[in-house]
Design a protein around this motif. Structure first.
Motif, short mmCIF file in Angstrom:
data_model
loop_
_atom_site.label_atom_id
_atom_site.label_comp_id
_atom_site.label_asym_id
_atom_site.label_seq_id
_atom_site.Cartn_x
_atom_site.Cartn_y
_atom_site.Cartn_z
N LYS A 155 1.26 -14.95 -1.06
CA LYS A 155 0.83 -14.21 0.10
C LYS A 155 1.24 -12.90 -0.01
N ALA A 156 2.82 -12.52 -0.13
CA ALA A 156 3.31 -11.53 0.13
C ALA A 156 2.84 -10.56 -1.18
N ASN A 157 2.78 -11.12 -2.34
CA ASN A 157 2.28 -10.36 -3.47
C ASN A 157 0.83 -9.68 -3.31
N VAL A 158 0.25 -10.41 -2.79
CA VAL A 158 -1.33 -10.11 -2.41
C VAL A 158 -1.28 -8.82 -1.38
N GLU A 159 -0.35 -9.08 -0.31
CA GLU A 159 -0.32 -8.16 0.73
C GLU A 159 0.46 -6.77 0.07
N THR A 160 0.96 -6.84 -0.87
CA THR A 160 1.72 -5.67 -1.37
C THR A 160 0.70 -4.97 -2.34
N LEU A 161 0.06 -5.87 -3.28
CA LEU A 161 -1.25 -5.30 -3.84
C LEU A 161 -2.14 -4.59 -2.95
N LEU A 162 -2.64 -5.14 -1.82
CA LEU A 162 -3.55 -4.47 -1.18
C LEU A 162 -3.08 -3.32 -0.50
N THR A 163 -1.80 -3.25 -0.15
CA THR A 163 -0.96 -1.82 0.36
C THR A 163 -1.09 -0.71 -0.75
N LEU A 164 -0.75 -1.31 -1.92
CA LEU A 164 -0.92 -0.42 -3.06
C LEU A 164 -2.27 0.27 -3.30
N ALA A 165 -3.11 -0.70 -3.40
CA ALA A 165 -4.33 -0.32 -3.36
C ALA A 165 -5.10 0.60 -2.52
N ASN A 166 -4.82 0.32 -1.20
CA ASN A 166 -5.11 1.17 -0.02
C ASN A 166 -4.36 2.52 -0.10
N THR A 167 -3.31 2.57 -0.54
CA THR A 167 -2.51 3.95 -0.72
C THR A 167 -3.35 4.63 -1.91
N ALA A 168 -3.64 3.81 -2.96
CA ALA A 168 -4.33 4.75 -3.98
C ALA A 168 -5.84 5.23 -3.61
N PHE A 169 -6.28 4.19 -2.67
CA PHE A 169 -7.89 4.70 -2.43
C PHE A 169 -7.69 5.93 -1.32
N ALA A 170 -6.73 5.99 -0.35
CA ALA A 170 -6.57 6.95 0.38
C ALA A 170 -6.24 8.09 -0.50
N SER A 171 -5.24 8.20 -1.14
CA SER A 171 -4.94 9.51 -1.83
C SER A 171 -5.95 9.90 -2.83
N ALA A 172 -6.90 9.04 -3.58
CA ALA A 172 -8.19 9.22 -3.99
C ALA A 172 -9.26 10.14 -3.02
N GLU A 173 -9.18 9.49 -1.96
CA GLU A 173 -10.16 9.92 -0.96
C GLU A 173 -9.79 11.38 -0.41
N ARG A 174 -8.55 11.64 -0.31
CA ARG A 174 -8.07 12.96 0.31
C ARG A 174 -8.31 13.99 -0.88
N ILE A 175 -7.95 13.50 -2.25
CA ILE A 175 -8.25 14.50 -3.36
C ILE A 175 -9.69 14.89 -3.23
N ALA A 176 -10.57 13.80 -3.17
CA ALA A 176 -11.94 14.08 -3.35
C ALA A 176 -12.50 15.03 -2.17
N ALA A 177 -12.21 14.87 -1.19
CA ALA A 177 -12.38 15.57 0.19
C ALA A 177 -11.87 17.08 -0.19
N LEU A 178 -10.74 17.21 -0.70
CA LEU A 178 -10.16 18.59 -1.11
C LEU A 178 -11.16 19.07 -1.99
N ASN A 179 -11.38 18.52 -2.99
CA ASN A 179 -12.34 19.02 -4.14
C ASN A 179 -13.70 19.44 -3.71
N LEU A 180 -14.22 18.63 -2.84
CA LEU A 180 -15.49 18.97 -2.03
C LEU A 180 -15.28 20.23 -1.43
N ASN A 181 -14.62 20.24 -0.47
CA ASN A 181 -14.20 21.69 0.44
C ASN A 181 -13.91 22.66 -0.19
N THR A 182 -13.09 22.54 -1.42
CA THR A 182 -12.77 23.61 -2.50
C THR A 182 -13.97 24.19 -3.06
#
Length: 186
Positions: free
Chosen positions: A12-39
């Motif tokens: 369960k702890a490992n799954v939580e860690t992977l979910l946190t890591l995936a959410n971090t990656a998606f949030a970063s990708a989302e910020r970069i996509a928004a930055l690219n679109l605005n740019t």
């Protein structure tokens, strides 16, 4: 021995860690996509405005002066874009590092507990071996802490260097553009 409950908790702890890591990656990708679109939107709008401005030039000298004056904002925006990408990458790296450090700390705690449990049921005279393993773990943790601190210092130095280079680039463009314009006007 590991109980089924411990295995479930660890999974369960490992799954939580992977979910946190995936959410971090998606949030970063989302910020970069928004930055690219605005740019991209800003570049298009700036290009249209620059083309209109350049079409209004009366002669070659005015055209050259306009081109020079339009170059500075483009460079400043490119530097700002690069700075934003760098900030997103740095923040993502920091979040992933914290997650990794938490995992290492938890693994060390689990291993130390297992070692203590094993030491209690070990035959007499094995105290020296258990102490040697504990000493090796402490040395490895100390080395890991030293490497982590050094990596953080390198990241801070790199960040300072990026900021200095960014400021120097903007300053160089700022001082070059008016100098070129005044030379052409003279």
């Amino acid at each position: 021995m590991t109980t089924p409950e411990q295995i479930v908790a660890a999974n369960k702890a490992n799954v939580e860690t992977l979910l946190t890591l995936a959410n971090t990656a998606f949030a970063s990708a989302e910020r970069i996509a928004a930055l690219n679109l605005n740019t991209a939107r800003a570049v298009l709008e700036d290009s249209v405005a620059a083309a209109k401005t350049l079409m209004g030039a009366k002669d070659a000298q005015e055209l050259l002066a306009l081109q020079t004056s339009l170059a500075q904002p483009v460079v400043e925006k490119a530097v700002a874009y690069s700075r934003s990408i760098y900030e997103i990458a740095s923040q993502t790296q920091e979040e992933v590092s914290k997650l990794f450090e938490a995992q290492v700390a938890e693994a060390n705690k689990t291993f130390a507990a297992a070692l203590d449990k094993a030491a209690k049921s070990a035959p007499a005279g094995s105290d020296v071996a258990v102490a040697a393993v504990k000493s090796a773990i402490a040395a490895a943790n100390s080395a890991y802490d030293s490497v982590t601190k050094a990596a953080k210092q390198v990241a801070e130095i790199a960040e300072a260097n990026v900021a200095a280079a960014t400021n120097a680039t903007v300053k160089a463009v700022s001082t070059t553009a008016p100098a070129k314009s005044s030379k052409k006007a003279a």
